[in-house]
Structures are given as structure tokens and as C-alpha cells.
Motif scaffolding. Structure first.
Motif, PDB file in Angstrom:
ATOM      1  N   THR A   1      53.070  22.482   3.614  1.00  0.00           N
ATOM      2  CA  THR A   1      51.772  22.427   4.301  1.00  0.00           C
ATOM      3  C   THR A   1      51.769  21.316   5.356  1.00  0.00           C
ATOM      4  OG1 THR A   1      50.709  23.167   2.291  1.00  0.00           O
ATOM      5  CG2 THR A   1      49.273  22.209   3.958  1.00  0.00           C
ATOM      6  N   MET A   2      52.322  20.160   4.979  1.00  0.00           N
ATOM      7  CA  MET A   2      52.385  19.020   5.918  1.00  0.00           C
ATOM      8  C   MET A   2      53.319  19.352   7.079  1.00  0.00           C
ATOM      9  SD  MET A   2      50.704  16.756   4.186  1.00  0.00           S
ATOM     10  CE  MET A   2      50.136  16.799   2.509  1.00  0.00           C
ATOM     11  N   LYS A   3      54.392  20.044   6.734  1.00  0.00           N
ATOM     12  CA  LYS A   3      55.367  20.431   7.750  1.00  0.00           C
ATOM     13  C   LYS A   3      54.696  21.315   8.796  1.00  0.00           C
ATOM     14  CE  LYS A   3      59.315  23.288   7.513  1.00  0.00           C
ATOM     15  NZ  LYS A   3      60.401  23.864   6.717  1.00  0.00           N
ATOM     16  N   GLU A   4      53.858  22.217   8.302  1.00  0.00           N
ATOM     17  CA  GLU A   4      53.148  23.109   9.217  1.00  0.00           C
ATOM     18  C   GLU A   4      52.177  22.324  10.099  1.00  0.00           C
ATOM     19  OE1 GLU A   4      51.789  26.614   7.073  1.00  0.00           O
ATOM     20  OE2 GLU A   4      50.202  26.808   8.584  1.00  0.00           O
ATOM     21  N   ILE A   5      51.487  21.352   9.496  1.00  0.00           N
ATOM     22  CA  ILE A   5      50.545  20.542  10.285  1.00  0.00           C
ATOM     23  C   ILE A   5      51.309  19.757  11.359  1.00  0.00           C
ATOM     24  CG2 ILE A   5      48.870  18.643  10.212  1.00  0.00           C
ATOM     25  CD1 ILE A   5      48.227  19.535   7.291  1.00  0.00           C
ATOM     26  N   MET A   6      52.445  19.181  10.968  1.00  0.00           N
ATOM     27  CA  MET A   6      53.258  18.434  11.949  1.00  0.00           C
ATOM     28  C   MET A   6      53.757  19.351  13.055  1.00  0.00           C
ATOM     29  SD  MET A   6      55.686  16.036   9.649  1.00  0.00           S
ATOM     30  CE  MET A   6      54.974  15.227   8.240  1.00  0.00           C
ATOM     31  N   GLY A   7      54.209  20.539  12.662  1.00  0.00           N
ATOM     32  CA  GLY A   7      54.690  21.496  13.654  1.00  0.00           C
ATOM     33  C   GLY A   7      53.580  21.880  14.622  1.00  0.00           C
ATOM     34  N   ASP A   8      52.386  22.134  14.078  1.00  0.00           N
ATOM     35  CA  ASP A   8      51.232  22.487  14.926  1.00  0.00           C
ATOM     36  C   ASP A   8      50.911  21.341  15.889  1.00  0.00           C
ATOM     37  OD1 ASP A   8      50.998  24.877  13.611  1.00  0.00           O
ATOM     38  OD2 ASP A   8      49.266  24.290  12.399  1.00  0.00           O
ATOM     39  N   PHE A   9      50.988  20.117  15.356  1.00  0.00           N
ATOM     40  CA  PHE A   9      50.675  18.939  16.173  1.00  0.00           C
ATOM     41  C   PHE A   9      51.665  18.822  17.329  1.00  0.00           C
ATOM     42  CE2 PHE A   9      51.032  14.451  17.268  1.00  0.00           C
ATOM     43  CZ  PHE A   9      49.711  14.062  17.387  1.00  0.00           C
ATOM     44  N   ILE A  10      52.961  18.932  17.001  1.00  0.00           N
ATOM     45  CA  ILE A  10      53.995  18.798  18.039  1.00  0.00           C
ATOM     46  C   ILE A  10      53.825  19.893  19.090  1.00  0.00           C
ATOM     47  CG2 ILE A  10      56.492  18.940  18.477  1.00  0.00           C
ATOM     48  CD1 ILE A  10      56.840  17.702  15.603  1.00  0.00           C
ATOM     49  N   ARG A  11      53.591  21.124  18.620  1.00  0.00           N
ATOM     50  CA  ARG A  11      53.435  22.255  19.550  1.00  0.00           C
ATOM     51  C   ARG A  11      52.228  22.046  20.467  1.00  0.00           C
ATOM     52  NH1 ARG A  11      52.273  25.601  16.067  1.00  0.00           N
ATOM     53  NH2 ARG A  11      54.358  26.058  15.342  1.00  0.00           N
ATOM     54  N   ALA A  12      51.109  21.625  19.872  1.00  0.00           N
ATOM     55  CA  ALA A  12      49.884  21.448  20.664  1.00  0.00           C
ATOM     56  C   ALA A  12      50.057  20.326  21.685  1.00  0.00           C
ATOM     57  CB  ALA A  12      48.706  21.144  19.735  1.00  0.00           C
ATOM     58  N   ARG A  13      50.671  19.225  21.257  1.00  0.00           N
ATOM     59  CA  ARG A  13      50.859  18.102  22.178  1.00  0.00           C
ATOM     60  C   ARG A  13      51.846  18.450  23.287  1.00  0.00           C
ATOM     61  NH1 ARG A  13      47.579  13.472  21.738  1.00  0.00           N
ATOM     62  NH2 ARG A  13      46.248  13.993  19.964  1.00  0.00           N
ATOM     63  N   HIS A  14      52.902  19.174  22.920  1.00  0.00           N
ATOM     64  CA  HIS A  14      53.852  19.624  23.938  1.00  0.00           C
ATOM     65  C   HIS A  14      53.132  20.510  24.948  1.00  0.00           C
ATOM     66  CE1 HIS A  14      57.214  22.499  25.194  1.00  0.00           C
ATOM     67  NE2 HIS A  14      57.369  21.404  25.895  1.00  0.00           N
ATOM     68  N   GLY A  15      52.237  21.360  24.433  1.00  0.00           N
ATOM     69  CA  GLY A  15      51.447  22.231  25.307  1.00  0.00           C
ATOM     70  C   GLY A  15      50.620  21.452  26.321  1.00  0.00           C
ATOM     71  N   LYS A  16      50.277  20.218  25.953  1.00  0.00           N
ATOM     72  CA  LYS A  16      49.489  19.372  26.878  1.00  0.00           C
ATOM     73  C   LYS A  16      50.376  18.455  27.701  1.00  0.00           C
ATOM     74  CE  LYS A  16      45.514  19.017  23.775  1.00  0.00           C
ATOM     75  NZ  LYS A  16      44.873  18.060  22.840  1.00  0.00           N
ATOM     76  N   GLY A  17      51.715  18.640  27.597  1.00  0.00           N
ATOM     77  CA  GLY A  17      52.600  17.874  28.471  1.00  0.00           C
ATOM     78  C   GLY A  17      53.323  16.707  27.831  1.00  0.00           C
TER      79      GLY A  17
END
Ligand SMILES: Nc1ncnc2c1ncn2[C@@H]1O[C@H](COP(=O)(O)OP(=O)(O)O)[C@@H](O)[C@H]1O
Ligand SMILES: [Mg+2]
Length: 239
Positions: free
Chosen positions: A170-186
Motif C-alpha cells: 500500500t505504501m509502495k503504491e502511495i510512493m509510486g503515485d507521489f513520484i508519478r504525480a510530481r514527475h507530471g508537474k516537472g
């Protein structure tokens, strides 16, 4: 635009060449996976990039300015943030206060720090534990808090060394979502991970190291299908 340029960087430990003439460029906004079997030099390279170790030779340019040999603190001020080693989490302080302290230490005003802390608590799904002391968190929750501390003021480049290792899915998924979202913002990242499905999913580009040297630097698909990479994992002390 090149943000970070690694040029011919080497590091020896006695007779062992841990990092062998490594060169690559990272453009602003890239999310690059750094892979390779155990002992291939990934952590040593991140240590050099974040000022925890000095290279024996080579050059590192940040925004075209040499920065090898600077202390971790100086590099952090220039926007190079190595997670899970530079980060300080205060165990006897609760989650929200840890974020506020980090933000204030980096010069944010009280209102700004609070609104960023609130946003990060939501983004990292730390709401239900926001008033728990950091010392009471699980390993994965602690890592999520460390992400928050590091991103109160987003770094120019975030260096992540196996953030998913030994954390709950579950934490791994949250971290993955965080990295993806932040990458999406540059946001720019170098992500070291043994978790190939996650690297494939998150990282458009990957650099594979073996025995200290870069084997291949290409799209993640190309890298994972390259016979030299398969050989490196099968032939070395692969995890
Ligand atoms: N401080 C050190 N002293 C001696 N050897 C080291 C040190 N740090 C790393 N090494 C060696 O350098 C090589 C690369 O290690 P490391 O960078 O940790 O690889 P990775 O992170 O890819 O698993 C390994 O052979 C390791 O044993
Ligand atoms: Mg390592």
C-alpha cells in the motif's frame, strides 16, 4: 535543458573500482531509473552526486556549474536532495510538526508551511496519523513522512535509493503515485530500484550499471530487453 551532467566519474575503494568512468546527462523534468545488480555502484554514485563521497576523478555539473566535492548541505541548498539519508525526522515530534519544522528551516513563513504540510499530508495519505509521533510510525509510514519533509520545498533533483524496498504494498503504491504525480508537474528524479515493474511503469528512461560502469542508457524497454543487461543480472551477484 541539462540539469545534471555526470562526466567520467570514478570512485575506487582500495583495489575495487566501485564507479568506473560513468557519464550521463539528466534533463530538467526527467525521471530516470538507475538499475543494476547488487554491488554495481548505484549507491556509491548517488553518494557522490549528493556530496556524501568524493569522486576520485571526473566532473559533475549542476546547471553547467561544477559541483563535485561540495558538502551535502551545500548541494541541498543548490537543490540536490538525497532522500533517506539527508532527511532528518524527529522521532518525538508528530507528523505535522515534522513537516512544519522542515518548512520553517527552509525559510517558509508559518502560513505557507502549514498549507504545504496539509497538502502533503493529503497527497501522501498521512491524514489519520498526522498527530502521531514520528517514532511510532511503521517503516513505510516513516518513508512517506520523509518524502513529505523533502518536498516541503521541492528539490531541483531528488535522488531516491530503493524507496520501495521492504515497504508494505500500500505504501509502495502511495510512493509510486507521489513520484508519478510530481514527475507530471516537472519534478526531476533519479530513482534506484530493483523493482522492475515499477521502473518500467514510472521511468521513461533507464541507466543500467554493472561492475561500476554504465552498460546501457536508453528507454527503459530497450534497457530491460538488452542482452547485456540480462547477462549482468544473471551473471553477477544479482538479487
Ligand atoms: N565504503 C566502502 N568501502 C569499500 N567498499 C565499498 C564501500 N561502499 C561500497 N563499496 C563496494 O563498492 C561496490 C559498489 O557498491 P554499491 O555502490 O553499494 O552498489 P549498489 O548500490 O549498486 O548495490 C560494492 O562492491 C561494494 O562492496
Ligand atoms: Mg545500493
Amino acid at each position: 535543458m541539462t540539469l545534471l551532467s555526470v562526466r567520467g566519474v570514478s570512485k575506487r575503494f582500495g583495489g575495487l573500482v566501485a564507479v568506473n568512468n560513468v557519464s550521463f546527462d539528466i534533463a530538467a523534468g526527467e525521471l530516470v531509473g538507475l538499475i543494476g545488480p547488487n554491488g554495481s555502484g548505484k549507491t556509491t554514485l548517488l553518494n557522490i552526486l549528493s556530496g556524501l563521497a568524493d569522486p576520485d576523478s571526473g566532473e559533475i555539473l549542476l546547471d553547467n556549474v561544477p559541483c563535485q566535492g561540495l558538502t551535502p548541505e551545500r548541494l541541498a541548498h543548490r537543490g540536490v536532495m538525497r532522500m533517506f539519508q539527508l532527511t532528518r525526522v524527529f522521532r518525538r515530534m508528530n507528523v505535522v510538526d515534522n513537516l512544519l519544522v522542515a518548512g520553517r528551516a527552509l525559510g517558509l513563513g508559518a502560513d505557507e508551511a502549514l498549507s504545504r504540510a496539509d497538502a502533503l499530508i493529503t497527497e501522501l495519505r498521512l491524514d489519520v496519523i498526522r498527530h502521531l509521533d514520528a517514532g511510532q510510525l511503521s517503516g513505510g509510514q516513516m518513508k512517506l513522512l520523509e518524502f513529505g519533509v523533502c518536498f516541503m520545498v521541492p528539490p531541483r533533483i531528488a535522488l531516491l535509493d530503493e524507496p520501495f524496498a521492504a515497504v508494505h504494498p500500500t505504501m509502495k503504491e502511495i510512493m509510486g503515485d507521489f513520484i508519478r504525480a510530481r514527475h507530471g508537474k516537472g519534478q526531476t528524479f533519479i530513482l534506484v530500484s530493483h523493482d522492475m515493474p515499477v521502473v518500467v511503469e514510472l521511468c521513461p528512461r533507464a541507466v543500467c550499471m554493472n561492475a561500476g560502469a554504465v552498460v546501457i542508457d536508453a528507454t527503459t524497454r530497450e534497457v530491460l530487453n538488452d542482452p547485456r543487461v540480462i547477462e549482468a543480472y544473471l551473471g553477477g551477484q544479482a538479487a
